[in-house]
Design a protein around this motif. Structure first.
Motif, mmCIF file in Angstrom:
data_model
loop_
_atom_site.group_PDB
_atom_site.id
_atom_site.type_symbol
_atom_site.label_atom_id
_atom_site.label_comp_id
_atom_site.label_asym_id
_atom_site.label_seq_id
_atom_site.Cartn_x
_atom_site.Cartn_y
_atom_site.Cartn_z
ATOM 1 N N ARG A 32 -1.340 -16.376 -0.358
ATOM 2 C CA ARG A 32 -2.271 -15.240 -0.332
ATOM 3 C C ARG A 32 -1.680 -14.003 -1.009
ATOM 4 O O ARG A 32 -2.100 -12.887 -0.745
ATOM 5 C CB ARG A 32 -2.662 -14.948 1.120
ATOM 6 N N ARG A 33 -0.743 -14.221 -1.920
ATOM 7 C CA ARG A 33 -0.058 -13.097 -2.552
ATOM 8 C C ARG A 33 -1.009 -12.196 -3.342
ATOM 9 O O ARG A 33 -0.822 -10.985 -3.400
ATOM 10 C CB ARG A 33 1.072 -13.591 -3.447
ATOM 11 N N ALA A 34 -2.027 -12.781 -3.969
ATOM 12 C CA ALA A 34 -2.964 -11.961 -4.748
ATOM 13 C C ALA A 34 -3.679 -10.959 -3.846
ATOM 14 O O ALA A 34 -4.013 -9.849 -4.275
ATOM 15 C CB ALA A 34 -3.981 -12.856 -5.447
ATOM 16 N N GLU A 35 -3.876 -11.330 -2.589
ATOM 17 C CA GLU A 35 -4.543 -10.449 -1.625
ATOM 18 C C GLU A 35 -3.652 -9.289 -1.208
ATOM 19 O O GLU A 35 -4.045 -8.117 -1.281
ATOM 20 C CB GLU A 35 -4.961 -11.276 -0.402
ATOM 21 N N TRP A 36 -2.401 -9.581 -0.785
ATOM 22 C CA TRP A 36 -1.591 -8.502 -0.228
ATOM 23 C C TRP A 36 -0.886 -7.670 -1.281
ATOM 24 O O TRP A 36 -0.546 -6.508 -1.042
ATOM 25 C CB TRP A 36 -0.619 -9.035 0.819
ATOM 26 N N LEU A 37 -0.645 -8.234 -2.461
ATOM 27 C CA LEU A 37 0.013 -7.438 -3.500
ATOM 28 C C LEU A 37 -0.853 -6.257 -3.950
ATOM 29 O O LEU A 37 -0.347 -5.250 -4.431
ATOM 30 C CB LEU A 37 0.341 -8.310 -4.712
ATOM 31 N N GLN A 38 -2.147 -6.357 -3.774
ATOM 32 C CA GLN A 38 -3.054 -5.259 -4.125
ATOM 33 C C GLN A 38 -3.058 -4.162 -3.077
ATOM 34 O O GLN A 38 -3.528 -3.057 -3.343
ATOM 35 C CB GLN A 38 -4.492 -5.791 -4.290
ATOM 36 N N GLY A 39 -2.521 -4.453 -1.890
ATOM 37 C CA GLY A 39 -2.533 -3.468 -0.811
ATOM 38 C C GLY A 39 -3.933 -3.263 -0.270
ATOM 39 O O GLY A 39 -4.878 -4.008 -0.589
ATOM 40 N N TYR A 40 -4.065 -2.239 0.555
ATOM 41 C CA TYR A 40 -5.378 -1.906 1.108
ATOM 42 C C TYR A 40 -6.154 -1.099 0.066
ATOM 43 O O TYR A 40 -5.668 -0.101 -0.445
ATOM 44 C CB TYR A 40 -5.230 -1.076 2.376
ATOM 45 N N ALA A 41 -7.368 -1.538 -0.215
ATOM 46 C CA ALA A 41 -8.190 -0.843 -1.218
ATOM 47 C C ALA A 41 -8.678 0.505 -0.677
ATOM 48 O O ALA A 41 -8.904 0.651 0.512
ATOM 49 C CB ALA A 41 -9.367 -1.718 -1.590
ATOM 50 N N SER A 87 0.821 -1.206 0.000
ATOM 51 C CA SER A 87 0.000 0.000 0.000
ATOM 52 C C SER A 87 0.858 1.260 0.000
ATOM 53 O O SER A 87 0.551 2.235 -0.699
ATOM 54 C CB SER A 87 -0.929 0.014 1.221
ATOM 55 N N ILE A 88 1.932 1.261 0.794
ATOM 56 C CA ILE A 88 2.830 2.420 0.822
ATOM 57 C C ILE A 88 3.445 2.645 -0.551
ATOM 58 O O ILE A 88 3.556 3.782 -1.031
ATOM 59 C CB ILE A 88 3.920 2.229 1.896
ATOM 60 N N ILE A 89 3.856 1.575 -1.207
ATOM 61 C CA ILE A 89 4.423 1.692 -2.558
ATOM 62 C C ILE A 89 3.386 2.292 -3.507
ATOM 63 O O ILE A 89 3.673 3.230 -4.263
ATOM 64 C CB ILE A 89 4.891 0.319 -3.060
ATOM 65 N N ARG A 90 2.174 1.772 -3.473
ATOM 66 C CA ARG A 90 1.138 2.245 -4.383
ATOM 67 C C ARG A 90 0.710 3.676 -4.080
ATOM 68 O O ARG A 90 0.379 4.444 -4.998
ATOM 69 C CB ARG A 90 -0.071 1.307 -4.325
#
Length: 316
Positions: A307-316, A258-261
């Protein structure tokens, strides 16, 4: 503290503690806060996130001067702090973890430091473990491509005290001098109430972890320069309210993504997210041959990878 008229002095600081199933640690945190704060007038508010260990009742009984808010659901760290801060009128807010113990004069030194350096906007201290050894996690630099690369391929673990390899950790610095930093960690974070309100507090999407980094980076974008002082020292026991190691690892990875995004230039985001993916992939593959001897580590990275698909998106 009492004024010359005999009336209690108006509080300068509201200390906010968000607890979750840490009653004994929280009681110790409050006890050391009151015992070791000698100059600063403060109010203390504990927001209990639906603990199952009778935290609210036990804290009320032990410290009737503390305002305890017992939530019927766990709303997370960011939202809990926001809710308490919304009702505060003191000039400063101090976020204090329930798994901390303040050293003598720590809060006093932090408030003095804040008054001497108002341009910082956000102030923090030095954290140590229970044995007195340095806990470097009182502050961090903004994640970088270089730092993520060295961490992903394992070089950072081999050269922990090399700043070029570990820029995010301010490697080699013992937190023994005043220094401007990118991020003050929320375990012991002092902020002026006007700035808190200007920033809108924590972004609620950061359910747990990363909310302090986002807050500080947004303050920096406004021209503030968060700082650390070694004169304000606390013990931080770290992670006591996170039930499962795997769940904590996933939340941390989600926060970093999330910080990156949220804070990197758009052209760098793709590379940063790839390096996060690579980090998890290599740790997962590397932990498989040693699963029997290091079961906890293997289980953690297997859960993170799955669960990489979940955390790679960060917090919506």
């Amino acid at each position: 503290m009492v004024t010359e008229t005999g009336r209690p002095a108006a509080a300068e600081v509201t200390v906010i503690i968000v607890s979750y199933n840490t009653v004994q640690l929280t009681l110790k945190a409050i006890a050391t806060l009151y015992a070791n704060t000698r100059e600063t007038t403060f109010d203390c508010v504990v927001f209990d996130n639906a603990s199952h260990d009778h935290s609210a009742a036990l804290i009320r009984a032990a410290f009737p001067q503390v305002q305890v808010i017992a939530s019927d659901q766990n709303i997370g760290f960011a939202a809990a702090n926001n809710r308490v801060a919304a009702g505060c009128e003191t000039p400063y807010l101090l976020l204090l973890n329930p798994d901390t113990e303040t050293h003598p004069g720590a809060v006093d030194a932090l408030v003095r430091f804040a008054k001497s350096r108002p341009s910082a906007g956000i102030w923090g201290g030095r954290t140590v473990f229970a044995d007195g050894s340095l806990n470097r996690a009182s502050c961090w630099a903004t994640p970088s491509l270089r730092g993520l690369f060295f961490r992903a391929v394992g070089i950072a673990a081999l050269f922990r005290e090399t700043q070029f390899v570990n820029p995010e950790a301010y490697a080699g610095w013992q937190r023994d001098s005043v220094r401007e930093v990118d991020i003050v960690v929320g375990c012991f974070l002092l902020i002026g109430r006007p700035l808190w309100r200007q920033l809108g507090g924590f972004q609620r999407k950061y359910y747990m972890y990363g909310e302090d980094a986002d807050l500080c980076l947004r303050a920096r974008q406004m021209g503030y320069r968060p700082c650390i002082t070694p004169d304000a020292q606390i013990i931080h026991h770290v992670g006591a309210s996170t039930v499962r190691d795997e769940e904590k690892a996933i939340l941390v990875m989600k926060a970093r993504a999330s910080i990156i995004r949220d804070h990197w230039p758009e052209w760098k985001v793709g590379a940063g997210i790839f390096l996060m993916w690579l980090w998890a992939a290599l740790r997962y593959l590397g932990s498989r041959p040693i699963a029997k001897s290091r079961r906890a580590s293997a289980d953690r990275w297997r859960a993170v990878w799955r669960r990489r698909a979940e955390w790679l998106q960060g917090y919506a």
